[in-house]
Motif scaffolding. Sequence first.
Motif, PDB file in Angstrom:
ATOM      1  N   SER A   1      -5.275  -8.312  -6.462  1.00 19.70           N
ATOM      2  CA  SER A   1      -3.969  -7.729  -6.143  1.00 19.70           C
ATOM      3  C   SER A   1      -4.003  -6.232  -6.419  1.00 19.70           C
ATOM      4  CB  SER A   1      -2.877  -8.401  -6.982  1.00 19.70           C
ATOM      5  OG  SER A   1      -1.670  -7.705  -6.862  1.00 19.70           O
ATOM      6  N   ILE A   2      -3.752  -5.464  -5.384  1.00 20.65           N
ATOM      7  CA  ILE A   2      -3.744  -4.006  -5.572  1.00 20.65           C
ATOM      8  C   ILE A   2      -2.523  -3.572  -6.382  1.00 20.65           C
ATOM      9  CG2 ILE A   2      -5.102  -3.564  -3.508  1.00 20.65           C
ATOM     10  CD1 ILE A   2      -2.534  -2.953  -2.000  1.00 20.65           C
ATOM     11  N   LEU A   3      -1.456  -4.353  -6.327  1.00 13.01           N
ATOM     12  CA  LEU A   3      -0.257  -4.009  -7.097  1.00 13.01           C
ATOM     13  C   LEU A   3      -0.511  -4.160  -8.593  1.00 13.01           C
ATOM     14  CD1 LEU A   3       2.543  -5.686  -4.937  1.00 13.01           C
ATOM     15  CD2 LEU A   3       2.198  -3.235  -5.302  1.00 13.01           C
ATOM     16  N   ILE A   4      -1.204  -5.243  -8.989  1.00 16.19           N
ATOM     17  CA  ILE A   4      -1.497  -5.445 -10.420  1.00 16.19           C
ATOM     18  C   ILE A   4      -2.411  -4.337 -10.927  1.00 16.19           C
ATOM     19  CG2 ILE A   4      -2.663  -6.969 -12.050  1.00 16.19           C
ATOM     20  CD1 ILE A   4      -1.625  -9.338 -10.511  1.00 16.19           C
TER      21      ILE A   4
ATOM     22  N   THR B   1       0.830  -1.206   0.000  1.00 17.96           N
ATOM     23  CA  THR B   1       0.000   0.000   0.000  1.00 17.96           C
ATOM     24  C   THR B   1       0.862   1.252   0.000  1.00 17.96           C
ATOM     25  OG1 THR B   1      -1.738  -1.183   1.219  1.00 17.96           O
ATOM     26  CG2 THR B   1      -1.828   1.225   1.224  1.00 17.96           C
ATOM     27  N   GLU B   2       1.922   1.254   0.790  1.00 19.10           N
ATOM     28  CA  GLU B   2       2.799   2.419   0.850  1.00 19.10           C
ATOM     29  C   GLU B   2       3.516   2.650  -0.481  1.00 19.10           C
ATOM     30  OE1 GLU B   2       4.427   5.730   2.819  1.00 19.10           O
ATOM     31  OE2 GLU B   2       2.788   4.379   3.350  1.00 19.10           O
ATOM     32  N   LEU B   3       3.948   1.580  -1.140  1.00 17.97           N
ATOM     33  CA  LEU B   3       4.596   1.709  -2.441  1.00 17.97           C
ATOM     34  C   LEU B   3       3.631   2.258  -3.488  1.00 17.97           C
ATOM     35  CD1 LEU B   3       6.661  -1.639  -2.577  1.00 17.97           C
ATOM     36  CD2 LEU B   3       7.549   0.669  -2.206  1.00 17.97           C
TER      37      LEU B   3
ATOM     38  N   ALA C   1       7.604  -9.389 -12.594  1.00 16.48           N
ATOM     39  CA  ALA C   1       7.296 -10.816 -12.596  1.00 16.48           C
ATOM     40  C   ALA C   1       6.679 -11.242 -11.269  1.00 16.48           C
ATOM     41  CB  ALA C   1       8.564 -11.623 -12.878  1.00 16.48           C
ATOM     42  N   MET C   2       7.201 -10.720 -10.177  1.00 18.18           N
ATOM     43  CA  MET C   2       6.645 -11.079  -8.867  1.00 18.18           C
ATOM     44  C   MET C   2       5.245 -10.503  -8.684  1.00 18.18           C
ATOM     45  SD  MET C   2       9.761 -11.047  -6.112  1.00 18.18           S
ATOM     46  CE  MET C   2      10.243  -9.367  -6.475  1.00 18.18           C
ATOM     47  N   ILE C   3       5.023  -9.276  -9.117  1.00 17.47           N
ATOM     48  CA  ILE C   3       3.690  -8.673  -8.990  1.00 17.47           C
ATOM     49  C   ILE C   3       2.664  -9.493  -9.756  1.00 17.47           C
ATOM     50  CG2 ILE C   3       2.306  -6.657  -9.632  1.00 17.47           C
ATOM     51  CD1 ILE C   3       4.777  -4.939  -9.034  1.00 17.47           C
ATOM     52  N   LEU C   4       3.023  -9.939 -10.951  1.00 21.99           N
ATOM     53  CA  LEU C   4       2.080 -10.688 -11.782  1.00 21.99           C
ATOM     54  C   LEU C   4       1.839 -12.099 -11.250  1.00 21.99           C
ATOM     55  CD1 LEU C   4       3.457  -9.616 -15.285  1.00 21.99           C
ATOM     56  CD2 LEU C   4       1.303  -8.879 -14.272  1.00 21.99           C
ATOM     57  N   ALA C   5       2.842 -12.687 -10.627  1.00 18.99           N
ATOM     58  CA  ALA C   5       2.751 -14.106 -10.239  1.00 18.99           C
ATOM     59  C   ALA C   5       2.309 -14.332  -8.807  1.00 18.99           C
ATOM     60  CB  ALA C   5       4.099 -14.786 -10.470  1.00 18.99           C
ATOM     61  N   MET C   6       2.447 -13.331  -7.945  1.00 18.57           N
ATOM     62  CA  MET C   6       2.133 -13.544  -6.534  1.00 18.57           C
ATOM     63  C   MET C   6       0.628 -13.473  -6.292  1.00 18.57           C
ATOM     64  SD  MET C   6       5.025 -11.565  -4.294  1.00 18.57           S
ATOM     65  CE  MET C   6       4.354  -9.990  -4.802  1.00 18.57           C
ATOM     66  N   PRO C   7       0.132 -14.286  -5.384  1.00 14.96           N
ATOM     67  CA  PRO C   7      -1.274 -14.141  -4.985  1.00 14.96           C
ATOM     68  C   PRO C   7      -1.466 -12.844  -4.209  1.00 14.96           C
ATOM     69  CG  PRO C   7      -0.162 -15.743  -3.589  1.00 14.96           C
ATOM     70  CD  PRO C   7       0.806 -15.389  -4.684  1.00 14.96           C
TER      71      PRO C   7
END
Length: 761
Positions: free
Chosen positions: A420-423, A363-365, A396-402
Amino acid sequence: MFWKFDLHTTSHIDTLLEKEDVTLTEVMDEDDVLQECKAQNHKLVDFLLRPQCMEDLVTFITQEPSTDVEEKVKYKYPNISCELLTSDVSQINDRLGEDEKLLMKLYSFLQNEPPLNPLLASFFSKVLSILIGRKPEQIVDFLRKQEDFVDLMIKHIGTSAIMDLLLRMLTCIEPQQLRQDVLNWLNEEKVIQRLVEMIQPSQDEDRHSNASQSLCEIIRLSRDQMFQVQGSSEPDPLLSTLEKQETVEQLLSNIFDKEKNESAIVSVIQILLTLFETRRPAFEGHMECPPGMSHPSFSVNHSILEAVRPRLKDFHQLLLEPPKKNMMKTTWGVLDPPVGNTRLNVVRLVASLLQSNTHSINTELINLNTLGVILDMYFKYIWNNFLHIQVEICTAMILAMPPAPIDIQPDTEAEHVKESILIKHLFQKCQFIQRIIDAWSSNEKEQAEGGRRRGYMGHLTRIANSIVHNCDKGPNGPQIQQLISELPAEDREKWESFISGQLADTNKRNTVDLAFSDYQMQQMTSNFIEQFGFNDEEFADQDDVVDIPFDRISDINFSLNTNESANIALFEARCKEKIQQFEDAGSDEDDIWDEKDVTFAPEAQRRPSSGSTDSEESTDSEEEDVKRDQFEASNPSNDDRMEVDTDCDGWLGTSVASPAASAPSDCGSSKAEEEASSSEHRSITETVINGSMKETVSLTVDAKTETAVFKRFENHLHTKELRFRLMVMRVVPVPLVVLCPSVPLLMLHHIVCLPELITAV
């Protein structure tokens, strides 16, 4: 053999030691003193164990040599002294480890003012490390009595040898309980806090680097010990101190609450990266991770994340305003400012924080838009592959992580975010898809105008493939598909066109094997047909069309023009080298190595070559044919037949330069005309076996024009698929590879000729 001939030499040391007034330096001047010591020569060991000799040996490695000594022998005696004291002779170890006077003399080296002589420091560290391993109880007891030991170690931490000594104390002490006592002692002496204090702008870079490396090694060694000794009841006190929130906060305060110093910043980030390290499982068959990502066998300590989270804004600011760097001129252009070590390590830290998959950190990022800044750097610094790989790892990690679990609040149960809020941030705020398409199109435009391919294109290809893969099979597939469907219609069409066109073509090129693939075979077949105008039916399945002629091959002319002086010289040199006879014809007087003129009989006088109809017979004769010279004298008793390897199913390899001009040839000339040719036209006819079919090849060499011409191919080729094979006979020592530019058969992978004939590639 060595002992058989008694080649060993007798050592002069025994004779030397018989002298009453022999000195230590005289003994050390002997070349074999180290060998004799390791072999435990009794006379030598007894001599070295003398109190004065032992004291002198320690003095050599703890005191600076005299400045009057010649430089090349200045450290001769200190080096030999170190080797003698560490030669693993038990008597020497016992004497040095049990004599407190000698130990105090050795310890006095640490009491010198910094900086220590690095060479003497290495000698001192090596000797003390050997003693710690051989006499751990005695040495630890001695060091604990010295109240200033830890102070002196920290004081000289800028010297690498002293840092190594500190780490040896954590690894070389074998009894588990004694090691635990040493850890407790060092923790009570606040060695971790003192090392942390060394990493601040007021200290020099050597102290930053060595203190940081010491803390990193303590973390790794402690965690290794935890995994190796599963039943250990006591935790590692040094690791526990390092993982405390206040310790991490002190590290961050050292670099952010004072002036910016790149060395200090990078050193602190290295410690944080080590704290965030996770381990791969020991079993096989685990799910494959994105590049740079590993399966955690334990989670990152929550206190570390809590210490870092408030400082994310400071790290984000470092990406925008790094420590001042001078403009850098490169072969590509001017970098003002360059990426710098600070920003590169901040991106590495972000990648590690993303791997922890913590909701509050994510969230901070997002609030800071750190990912957007990192993507801006990716597309700006097109040649910095160190940066590109880190950005690829992040995406790659953002796309692959739950999706990350929401932080647990008091009196509530843990629940997980469905998306995923990052995606979502990556595709909407950062316009991930649009930036990939724009960068790709911009690169293609520059290349079309003669520019260079951008350095990040390989990583961009993998990033795009990661999106496609996770869209279809990843845990966030439905969300990614939904976000792509929400793109503006124009962007969505561009993306779909991109992945089915440019990306697919790039993947196809990147996955081609070194051997010829079906795709390459089709391309070469297509090019061949376009140039020579063959009908499709001529390349139809030969099981259905058996009698299709292959007469158009007669239209292909292979002309070799060697009018240039260089080619003429090459032709003559190869002839002289390759057509010598290796049979003396029963004459003892003839020298087979003398250069002689070779004459060739007309075609009519040559014995006809009969190709075997049995493919096995052809195969059996290959070994004999390889040994046969390219030319043989016209002897009726000699068999001029040259078998050709017919197992060359593959297409003929890659292209070569072809400077020779094409000369017209009469590919339809009759056999009678060939037999009537003069001796200046040397013709050889060979029959090639291809399965159950025969194929006749006629090759004519014109001595006047110095050209080699294939006359005709007869009969049919019978193959299930098109396997057009040009069989170049091993009969003419000329560079046959110099082909006519108009001939598309620049494919020489399976060409049947000796390697030395391929001289003009």
